[in-house]
Design a protein around this motif. Structure first.
Motif, PDB file in Angstrom:
ATOM      1  N   MET A  74      27.294  -6.291  92.012  1.00 30.68           N
ATOM      2  CA  MET A  74      25.903  -6.775  92.016  1.00 30.68           C
ATOM      3  C   MET A  74      25.683  -7.811  90.934  1.00 30.68           C
ATOM      4  O   MET A  74      26.369  -7.821  89.915  1.00 30.68           O
ATOM      5  CB  MET A  74      24.954  -5.614  91.768  1.00 30.68           C
ATOM      6  CG  MET A  74      24.787  -4.732  92.978  1.00 30.68           C
ATOM      7  SD  MET A  74      23.638  -3.413  92.575  1.00 30.68           S
ATOM      8  CE  MET A  74      23.481  -2.658  94.166  1.00 30.68           C
ATOM      9  N   ASP A  75      24.686  -8.576  91.183  1.00 28.87           N
ATOM     10  CA  ASP A  75      24.227  -9.571  90.235  1.00 28.87           C
ATOM     11  C   ASP A  75      23.882  -8.906  88.892  1.00 28.87           C
ATOM     12  O   ASP A  75      23.209  -7.884  88.865  1.00 28.87           O
ATOM     13  CB  ASP A  75      22.962 -10.194  90.874  1.00 28.87           C
ATOM     14  CG  ASP A  75      22.466 -11.353  90.064  1.00 28.87           C
ATOM     15  OD1 ASP A  75      23.177 -12.364  90.035  1.00 28.87           O
ATOM     16  OD2 ASP A  75      21.379 -11.220  89.454  1.00 28.87           O
ATOM     17  N   ASP A  76      24.370  -9.488  87.799  1.00 28.61           N
ATOM     18  CA  ASP A  76      24.155  -8.879  86.480  1.00 28.61           C
ATOM     19  C   ASP A  76      22.678  -8.701  86.137  1.00 28.61           C
ATOM     20  O   ASP A  76      22.282  -7.687  85.570  1.00 28.61           O
ATOM     21  CB  ASP A  76      24.800  -9.735  85.376  1.00 28.61           C
ATOM     22  CG  ASP A  76      26.311  -9.587  85.393  1.00 28.61           C
ATOM     23  OD1 ASP A  76      26.797  -8.664  86.088  1.00 28.61           O
ATOM     24  OD2 ASP A  76      26.998 -10.402  84.742  1.00 28.61           O
ATOM     25  N   ASP A  77      21.883  -9.719  86.465  1.00 30.68           N
ATOM     26  CA  ASP A  77      20.445  -9.648  86.160  1.00 30.68           C
ATOM     27  C   ASP A  77      19.785  -8.467  86.858  1.00 30.68           C
ATOM     28  O   ASP A  77      18.934  -7.778  86.290  1.00 30.68           O
ATOM     29  CB  ASP A  77      19.738 -10.933  86.643  1.00 30.68           C
ATOM     30  CG  ASP A  77      19.976 -12.062  85.658  1.00 30.68           C
ATOM     31  OD1 ASP A  77      20.532 -11.774  84.576  1.00 30.68           O
ATOM     32  OD2 ASP A  77      19.619 -13.212  85.982  1.00 30.68           O
ATOM     33  N   LEU A  78      20.177  -8.286  88.108  1.00 29.77           N
ATOM     34  CA  LEU A  78      19.616  -7.193  88.912  1.00 29.77           C
ATOM     35  C   LEU A  78      19.955  -5.842  88.264  1.00 29.77           C
ATOM     36  O   LEU A  78      19.091  -4.980  88.088  1.00 29.77           O
ATOM     37  CB  LEU A  78      20.206  -7.272  90.329  1.00 29.77           C
ATOM     38  CG  LEU A  78      19.675  -6.286  91.364  1.00 29.77           C
ATOM     39  CD1 LEU A  78      18.240  -6.613  91.719  1.00 29.77           C
ATOM     40  CD2 LEU A  78      20.545  -6.318  92.626  1.00 29.77           C
ATOM     41  N   GLU A 129      18.358  -5.300  96.655  1.00 27.28           N
ATOM     42  CA  GLU A 129      18.550  -6.748  96.635  1.00 27.28           C
ATOM     43  C   GLU A 129      17.674  -7.366  95.554  1.00 27.28           C
ATOM     44  O   GLU A 129      17.992  -8.420  95.024  1.00 27.28           O
ATOM     45  CB  GLU A 129      18.210  -7.348  98.010  1.00 27.28           C
ATOM     46  CG  GLU A 129      19.389  -7.300  98.966  1.00 27.28           C
ATOM     47  CD  GLU A 129      18.993  -6.916 100.375  1.00 27.28           C
ATOM     48  OE1 GLU A 129      17.900  -7.338 100.828  1.00 27.28           O
ATOM     49  OE2 GLU A 129      19.759  -6.157 101.017  1.00 27.28           O
ATOM     50  N   SER A 130      16.561  -6.694  95.267  1.00 27.04           N
ATOM     51  CA  SER A 130      15.737  -7.153  94.148  1.00 27.04           C
ATOM     52  C   SER A 130      15.057  -5.959  93.494  1.00 27.04           C
ATOM     53  O   SER A 130      14.782  -4.950  94.152  1.00 27.04           O
ATOM     54  CB  SER A 130      14.679  -8.151  94.639  1.00 27.04           C
ATOM     55  OG  SER A 130      13.669  -7.477  95.341  1.00 27.04           O
TER      56      SER A 130
END
Ligand code: ATP
Ligand code: MG
Length: 434
Positions: free
Chosen positions: A52-56, A90-91
């Motif tokens: 997954m995206d690090d920010d998420l 996803e968010s």
């Protein structure tokens, strides 16, 4: 508008946006789970860090417990998740951050004392078992309203700021009303009686009553919810029938519509709708039976009010709801009618749960002369009540009714050990806020 999916409705295969509170975060290293809670339940949100995206991941796992977040993603089946499904986000959006230090722990892992809970009722009601009490309370009131409608009653609302008290002067809360002395109403008694002489005839009210009870007890509040009934052309026996109907309806409604809440409270197995009709015991029988239990230091004599220990001893023997009828006139209020054949006896009755009094009621004195005399006997000035007595000169039918303590009904139904558990924001000697 609220377009989110409730956690209870999230189905595998859905693309869903859920929103609610961060109940718990379990970080297992490469994988972490966030449990999101809303009013319908909880759902697991899965973070696979490498994929997954690090920010998420940072947003989702960096948020403090009890913050409000919104999560969008795919709902997938997952046997090991608490509800059998999970969301792959996803968010993640933080909607409202919670402080890291909480005054109490809504996950229930750390117990809090009642005062702390009442000071932080919002957080307290994030707990399933606390929320369940208020869901049940709401269902109880709904069922009661429906039962009253079934009995042909009209719902009324009467004033809570009044010029005079009715249930004894010591329990009144005085207030200032534009420079004039006024009081918070102790009971809708006189107003509901005035309505049986109106075109409405049969009425009910669910509203606050205010009593300046001096002592903190587990079953008294200074602001309580009274469930009141009054009907023209009813005698005390008819009023007791109506009382049974309403109390049973409350139990039936909860049994039918609150299975989950009863389960949460551990009552699913033991919850019982009371038997068809409640035994009716005369006051005389009641004191004899209490005396026979030997629980009291001093024997009761005719004219005594029933002490709490006496009520309890008798309740234990009865083991169910029961009425106490034919009270001595002298210990019932002036508006209760005496028995036709014996004026020492009143038509007053109480409905008892084995653990405490739930209801007081009776047939009312509808004859003008007798009513005015009753005021005087009780040391009240009939002139102050002229607004009430006057209407008894213009065609007041015989009538009867009762008042049922809403919180006591919830308390006894659920076996709560303190009446404050059944009120969102209780008022007692120590508590005026929140
Ligand atoms: P108790 O003797 O238990 O104090 P009461 O006889 O003074 O009650 P009533 O005036 O008969 O009370 O009121 C009718 C019903 O309203 C009671 O049976 C009870 O269920 C409820 N009630 C009265 N006072 C309170 C209170 N302070 N807190 C909660 N419920 C109350
Ligand atoms: Mg009473």
């Amino acid at each position: 508008m609220d377009e989110r999916t409730y956690t209870a409705d999230a189905e595998p295969g859905d693309e869903a946006t859920v929103a609610g509170w961060v109940h718990e975060i379990r970080d297992l290293g490469g994988i972490a789970f966030l449990i999101l809670r809303d009013t319908t339940g909880k759902i697991q949100v899965k973070f696979e860090k490498d994929e997954m995206d690090d920010d998420l991941v940072e947003t989702g796992l960096g948020v403090h417990r009890e913050s409000v977040i919104r999560v969008a993603g795919a709902v997938e089946e997952e046997e090991r998740a608490p509800t059998g499904v999970e969301i792959v986000p996803e968010s993640v959006e933080v909607v409202a951050e919670a402080d890291p230090e909480l005054p109490l722990d809504p996950s229930g892992k750390v117990d809090a004392e009642l005062p702390t809970r009442l000071d932080n009722r919002t957080l307290d009601l994030r707990k399933d078992e606390v929320k369940a009490i208020f869901e049940i309370r709401a269902e109880l009131l709904r069922s009661v309203r429906e039962a009253f409608r079934g009995l042909g009653c009209t719902e009324i609302n009467t004033p809570k700021i009044v010029a005079t008290g009715t249930e004894g002067g010591t329990e009144l809360f005085p207030i200032t009303y534009f420079g004039q002395e006024a009081f918070m109403n102790q009971s809708p008694q006189l107003f509901k009686q005035l309505m049986v002489g109106s075109g409405l005839e049969r009425v009910f009210e669910i509203g606050p009553i205010f009593r300046a009870e001096e002592h903190n007890t587990p079953r008294h509040l200074n602001e309580a919810t009274s469930i009141d009934f009054e009907s023209a052309f009813f005698d005390e026996s008819d009023a007791m029938d109506a009382c049974e109907t309403v109390v049973r309806a409350a139990y039936e409604g909860v049994a039918e519509n609150c299975a989950t809440e009863l389960e949460t409270l551990g009552l699913a197995e033991t919850f019982e709708v009371p038997e068809e009709s409640f035994p009716r015991l005369s006051y005389e029988e009641a004191i004899e039976r209490i005396n026979a239990t030997g629980e009291l230091d001093e024997q009761l004599v005719w004219g005594d009010d029933l002490p709490t220990e006496g009520e309890r001893a008798l309740g234990e023997e009865m083991g169910q709801h029961y009425f106490i009828t034919e009270w001595p006139s002298e210990i019932k209020p002036f508006y209760i009618k005496d028995k036709e054949d014996d004026e020492q006896l009143s038509t007053g009755f109480d409905l008892m749960h084995p653990s405490m009094e739930l209801v007081s009621g009776g047939q009312r004195e509808h004859r003008y002369e007798h009513l005015v005399a009753g005021f005087e006997q009780q040391g009240l000035d009939p002139e102050a009540f002229e607004y009430y007595t006057k209407m008894f000169r213009y065609g007041m039918p015989p009538h009867a009714g009762w008042g049922l303590g809403g919180e006591r009904l919830v308390m006894t139904m659920l076996g709560l050990d303190n009446i404050r558990e059944a009120v969102l924001f209780p008022r007692d000697r120590q508590r005026l806020s929140p």
